[in-house]
Design a protein around this motif. Structure first.
Motif, short mmCIF file in Angstrom:
data_model
loop_
_atom_site.label_atom_id
_atom_site.label_comp_id
_atom_site.label_asym_id
_atom_site.label_seq_id
_atom_site.Cartn_x
_atom_site.Cartn_y
_atom_site.Cartn_z
N PHE A 103 26.30 43.14 53.98
CA PHE A 103 25.40 43.37 52.86
C PHE A 103 24.25 42.36 52.86
CE2 PHE A 103 24.03 43.17 48.42
CZ PHE A 103 23.87 44.53 48.15
N SER A 104 24.50 41.16 53.35
CA SER A 104 23.44 40.16 53.41
C SER A 104 22.34 40.55 54.39
CB SER A 104 24.01 38.79 53.80
OG SER A 104 24.54 38.81 55.12
N LEU A 105 22.63 41.48 55.32
CA LEU A 105 21.58 41.97 56.20
C LEU A 105 20.48 42.68 55.42
CD1 LEU A 105 23.76 43.46 59.09
CD2 LEU A 105 22.55 41.28 59.09
N PHE A 106 20.86 43.31 54.30
CA PHE A 106 19.89 44.03 53.47
C PHE A 106 19.42 43.19 52.28
CE2 PHE A 106 23.05 47.13 55.13
CZ PHE A 106 22.23 47.75 56.06
N ASP A 107 20.31 42.40 51.73
CA ASP A 107 19.99 41.60 50.54
C ASP A 107 19.37 40.27 50.99
OD1 ASP A 107 19.79 40.64 47.98
OD2 ASP A 107 21.89 40.04 47.85
N LYS A 108 18.10 40.31 51.37
CA LYS A 108 17.44 39.12 51.89
C LYS A 108 17.26 38.04 50.83
CE LYS A 108 16.82 40.77 56.04
NZ LYS A 108 17.52 40.21 57.21
N ASP A 109 17.07 38.43 49.57
CA ASP A 109 16.83 37.43 48.52
C ASP A 109 18.12 36.89 47.94
OD1 ASP A 109 17.66 39.69 47.28
OD2 ASP A 109 15.92 39.89 45.96
N GLY A 110 19.28 37.47 48.32
CA GLY A 110 20.56 36.94 47.87
C GLY A 110 20.83 37.09 46.39
N ASN A 111 20.25 38.14 45.77
CA ASN A 111 20.46 38.31 44.32
C ASN A 111 21.61 39.26 44.00
OD1 ASN A 111 19.23 40.60 45.25
ND2 ASN A 111 17.91 40.87 43.48
N GLY A 112 22.32 39.74 45.04
CA GLY A 112 23.50 40.56 44.79
C GLY A 112 23.26 42.04 44.76
N ASP A 113 22.03 42.51 44.99
CA ASP A 113 21.76 43.94 45.07
C ASP A 113 20.68 44.17 46.11
OD1 ASP A 113 19.14 43.65 43.87
OD2 ASP A 113 20.17 43.43 41.95
N ALA A 114 20.53 45.42 46.54
CA ALA A 114 19.54 45.77 47.55
C ALA A 114 18.87 47.08 47.16
CB ALA A 114 20.18 45.90 48.93
N SER A 115 17.55 47.07 47.11
CA SER A 115 16.80 48.26 46.78
C SER A 115 16.55 49.09 48.04
CB SER A 115 15.47 47.89 46.14
OG SER A 115 14.67 47.16 47.05
N PHE A 137 6.89 35.61 35.99
CA PHE A 137 6.49 36.60 37.00
C PHE A 137 7.32 36.45 38.28
CE2 PHE A 137 3.96 36.90 40.92
CZ PHE A 137 3.82 38.29 41.00
N LEU A 138 7.52 35.22 38.74
CA LEU A 138 8.26 34.98 39.98
C LEU A 138 9.72 35.37 39.84
CD1 LEU A 138 6.70 31.57 41.05
CD2 LEU A 138 6.20 33.83 41.98
N LYS A 139 10.30 35.17 38.67
CA LYS A 139 11.68 35.58 38.47
C LYS A 139 11.80 37.11 38.50
CE LYS A 139 12.98 31.48 35.82
NZ LYS A 139 13.38 30.95 34.49
N THR A 140 10.77 37.78 37.99
CA THR A 140 10.78 39.25 38.04
C THR A 140 10.64 39.75 39.48
OG1 THR A 140 9.75 39.29 35.85
CG2 THR A 140 9.67 41.33 37.15
N GLU A 141 9.81 39.06 40.26
CA GLU A 141 9.57 39.45 41.66
C GLU A 141 10.37 38.55 42.60
OE1 GLU A 141 7.85 42.02 42.48
OE2 GLU A 141 7.09 42.50 40.49
N ARG A 142 11.61 38.29 42.27
CA ARG A 142 12.42 37.36 43.04
C ARG A 142 12.74 37.86 44.44
NH1 ARG A 142 15.42 39.83 39.19
NH2 ARG A 142 17.31 40.96 39.83
N ARG A 143 12.54 39.15 44.70
CA ARG A 143 12.80 39.67 46.04
C ARG A 143 11.76 39.18 47.04
NH1 ARG A 143 16.52 43.63 45.29
NH2 ARG A 143 16.62 44.51 43.19
N ASP A 144 10.56 38.87 46.53
CA ASP A 144 9.46 38.49 47.42
C ASP A 144 9.15 37.01 47.40
OD1 ASP A 144 9.22 41.18 47.99
OD2 ASP A 144 7.66 41.52 46.48
N TYR A 145 9.43 36.32 46.28
CA TYR A 145 9.02 34.93 46.14
C TYR A 145 10.20 34.07 45.68
CZ TYR A 145 4.70 37.60 45.57
OH TYR A 145 3.67 38.51 45.72
N GLN A 146 10.11 32.80 46.01
CA GLN A 146 11.05 31.84 45.45
C GLN A 146 10.62 31.48 44.03
OE1 GLN A 146 11.97 28.52 48.11
NE2 GLN A 146 11.01 29.63 49.80
N PRO A 147 11.55 31.32 43.11
CA PRO A 147 11.18 31.06 41.70
C PRO A 147 10.71 29.62 41.49
CG PRO A 147 13.55 31.06 41.95
CD PRO A 147 13.01 31.44 43.28
#
Length: 666
Positions: free
Chosen positions: A357-369, A544-554
């Protein structure tokens, strides 16, 4: 016309009947379907008579019949002098004081020894791997090298056999009353055989050295990447095996056909061809099932999960379709994300499921879009192509290096043979040194470039094919790697060839090998901007960064860079991405999103630039003339008020940056 009677056969000789039946079909043999590539000939390129067909059939029947045809006739020719001497036809026949019989025996060792050495070099690695290789696993690498270099191993064993057998069979059998010329001739042959033996040993060492360099280089450069890619492909195969075709969707791999097909000749033809391909695939699968039962593995299975995944990863479009099929197969109906528990049941352990699952969940937030799954699969597609192309180019570079070593070997072989023929060693070395010194002005610079390129490519190895690198602040994509040069593709699509000796003198920043990257962004605000407003700006950007946590570090830290002449205040902040900048288009899109969010946040606070509110309307310019005494009195009054005020910073001072920023930089 009466029918010809069948040839009578004897029931007491079934072996002959079997052998005769095996060779009855040689007249129907087609050289276009030969078992070996070098035995394939087009129709008309080979004579059509029975003898030629029978000869071609025997060559293609098996390696035993082929080698029998190669070995036995030459041995028969070699033994003609020996047979004549054994039959007392020429009892005193000799060459250089050695009888024909011994020459026939030694030449048989020479001719048969090559084929024996070749057969042994092919079979011995297989036997050793099945015995010693089972116990000592570390030796398998060297066994594989010996298998790849079996012809050079056979050549070494052959020259050794010729040299060792010549002394007892020829040299020791020379008659004592042989002439001085005959003794000298035999002596020269002994020295030449010993020289050939030394040359074969040096050649074998050179080939093993090339294998060692290539093996170590590939192991160091690609072992980890290949292992990661194999794990990713194996994981995709497992997921694809348990996935399902999504009804009603045409954007997934192996989607259902459109139902409302109109009557169109071109579409009918395409449909017919597709039906033919479907029948062919089904037939091949049927044969594959039978072969799988026999071999115990997947053979000729074009629609197996392994074949489907590997085929999909060869195309960017099919990779996207594969990613969408996996996402829609495991995501709950109407859900925008998949979770570890959605795929966990398909793997033996929870740790392996989390790793997949970590192969898809690059941001490590527990889900993958769906976008994350698509990006991950596209990464696997690019990595597979990159490894393949890079290893091909570097194998070509190893081949060039082998050519250089072979040139050195040719010179060394000539020196070895010259020394074996009793030429003065000092004379040979002096002559060779003088010759090389005379050519140093011609080959000095190219030789230095070759050595520099070897060190750069095989020791430093700063990039691979497909890597994005930055050289002299310019970004390039590595397209091809050669021994002496590298071809890059710049941002304008122009190919650029640069010598590796030149690249060796520059700093090379490899983007693909980098981890999470960041970028400094500098902007100016009005000098009168308060620190309270900067704190508000930081809070808005953090949301904003927390909302876009898939792309940026908070993380959003504001740094005051300068306030030149107190006319403006220069600030800076870091754009901290979750990935590197290997995909330039994705990086540009994320940078634009961050900059646009900063612009919106500045307007929301509000914080303006040095020129003030860009959206404000400037009023008319007013001029007032008042007496100097009144102006002086007003200025003195304001100065006194400012002196009395004690405007202090909040408890703990102004933050503007993360409290852990100083600790994280240690």
């Amino acid at each position: 016309m009466p029918e010809p009677s069948a040839r009578p056969t004897s029931s007491r000789n079934p072996s002959w009947d079997m052998l005769r039946g095996k060779f009855d079909g040689y007249e129907q043999f087609d050289s276009r379907n030969a078992s070996e590539a070098h035995l394939v000939f087009a129709e008309g390129d080979m004579p059509n008579d029975k003898v030629s067909k029978f000869y071609s059939y025997l060559l293609s029947a098996s390696i035993i019949t082929r080698w029998f045809i190669f070995i036995v006739p030459i041995l028969g020719i070699i033994w003609i002098p020996g047979i004549l001497q054994l039959t007392d036809t020429t009892p005193n026949g000799e060459v250089w004081g050695v009888k024909f019989l011994w020459w026939s025996i030694w030449l048989s060792v020479v001719w048969g020894g090559w084929w024996a050495a070749l057969a042994g070099s092919r079979l011995l690695p297989i036997i050793i791997r099945s015995t010693v290789g089972v116990i000592a696993i570390a030796t398998r690498r060297y066994i594989d090298w010996a298998s790849a270099l079996h012809r050079y191993v056979a050549f070494f064993a052959w020259t050794l056999a010729m040299w060792v057998s010549f002394n007892p069979l020829i040299n020791a059998r020379q008659s004592k009353d042989a002439s001085e010329h005959s003794v000298h001739a035999i002596d020269i042959i002994v020295r030449l055989l010993f020289g050939f033996y030394l040359c074969s040993a040096v050649l074998l060492f050179e080939k093993f050295a090339i294998q060692f360099i290539a093996g170590k280089f590939h192991e160091r450069s690609y072992a980890e990447r290949i292992a990661d890619q194999k794990f990713a492909v194996r994981s995709l195969v497992v997921l694809y095996r348990h996935s399902s075709d999504i009804p009603g969707r045409s954007d997934t791999l192996k989607a259902s056909h459109a139902k409302n097909a109109s009557v169109n000749p071109s579409k009918i033809l395409k449909k017919a061809m597709k039906g033919v391909r479907s029948v062919a695939t089904t037939t091949t699968t049927a044969f594959g099932n039978v072969a799988s039962e026999i071999a115990g593995s997947s053979v000729l299975q074009p629609n197996s999960p392994q074949a489907m995944v590997k085929t999909a990863l060869e195309s960017a479009n099919k990779t996207k379709l594969l990613a969408r099929r996996l996402f829609y197969s495991f995501a709950k109906p109407g859900a925008d994300f998949i979770f570890p528990e959605d795929i966990g049941r398909f793997f033996p352990t929870q740790d392996e499921a989390d790793q997949v699952f970590s192969l898809f969940d690059k941001d490590g937030n527990g889900d993958a879009s769906r976008e994350e799954v698509e990006v991950a699969c596209q990464d696997f597609h690019r990595e597979q192509l990159s490894i393949m192309h890079s290893m091909q180019d570097l194998d070509s570079a190893v081949g060039r290096l082998d050519n250089i070593f072979m040139t050195v070997y040719a010179v060394a072989a000539l020196l070895i043979l010259a020394v074996c023929l009793e030429a003065g060693l000092s004379t040979v070395i002096t002559g060779a040194g003088t010759f090389i010194l005379g050519l140093s002005w011609l080959i000095g610079a190219p030789l230095a470039d070759v050595l520099t390129s070897i060190v750069f490519l095989f020791i430093r190895h700063p990039f691979d094919v497909g890597d994005r690198v930055v050289i002299n602040k310019d970004s390039y994509m590595v397209k091809e790697i050669h021994l002496l040069s590298t071809i890059f593709l710049d941002s304008q699509g122009v190919f650029m060839q640069v010598p590796n000796s030149v690249l060796n003198t520059h700093f090379i920043f490899n983007i693909r090998r980098s981890g999470q990257m960041s970028e400094q962004f500098t902007f100016d605000v009005a000098y009168g901007t308060s620190f309270d407003d900067l704190e508000k700006l930081r809070e808005i950007m953090l949301n904003f960064l927390k909302t876009e946590r898939r792309d940026y570090q908070p993380s959003f830290d504001v740094s005051v860079v300068d306030f030149p002449a107190q006319e403006k205040m220069t600030l800076s902040a870091e754009i901290k991405y979750k990935t590197n900048g290997q995909m330039e288009g994705m990086k540009a899109r994320r940078r634009n999103k961050w900059v646009c969010a900063l612009k919106t946040s500045l307007a929301q606070v509000p914080i303006f630039g040095p020129a003030g509110d860009p959206g404000g309307v400037s009023g008319p310019t007013k001029y007032t003339q008042i007496p100097w005494e009144e102006v002086k009195a007003e200025e003195d009054r304001k100065a006194a008020e400012v002196a009395q005020e004690t405007k202090s910073a909040p408890v703990g001072g102004w933050k503007l940056v993360d409290e852990n920023a100083a600790m994280s930089g240690c």
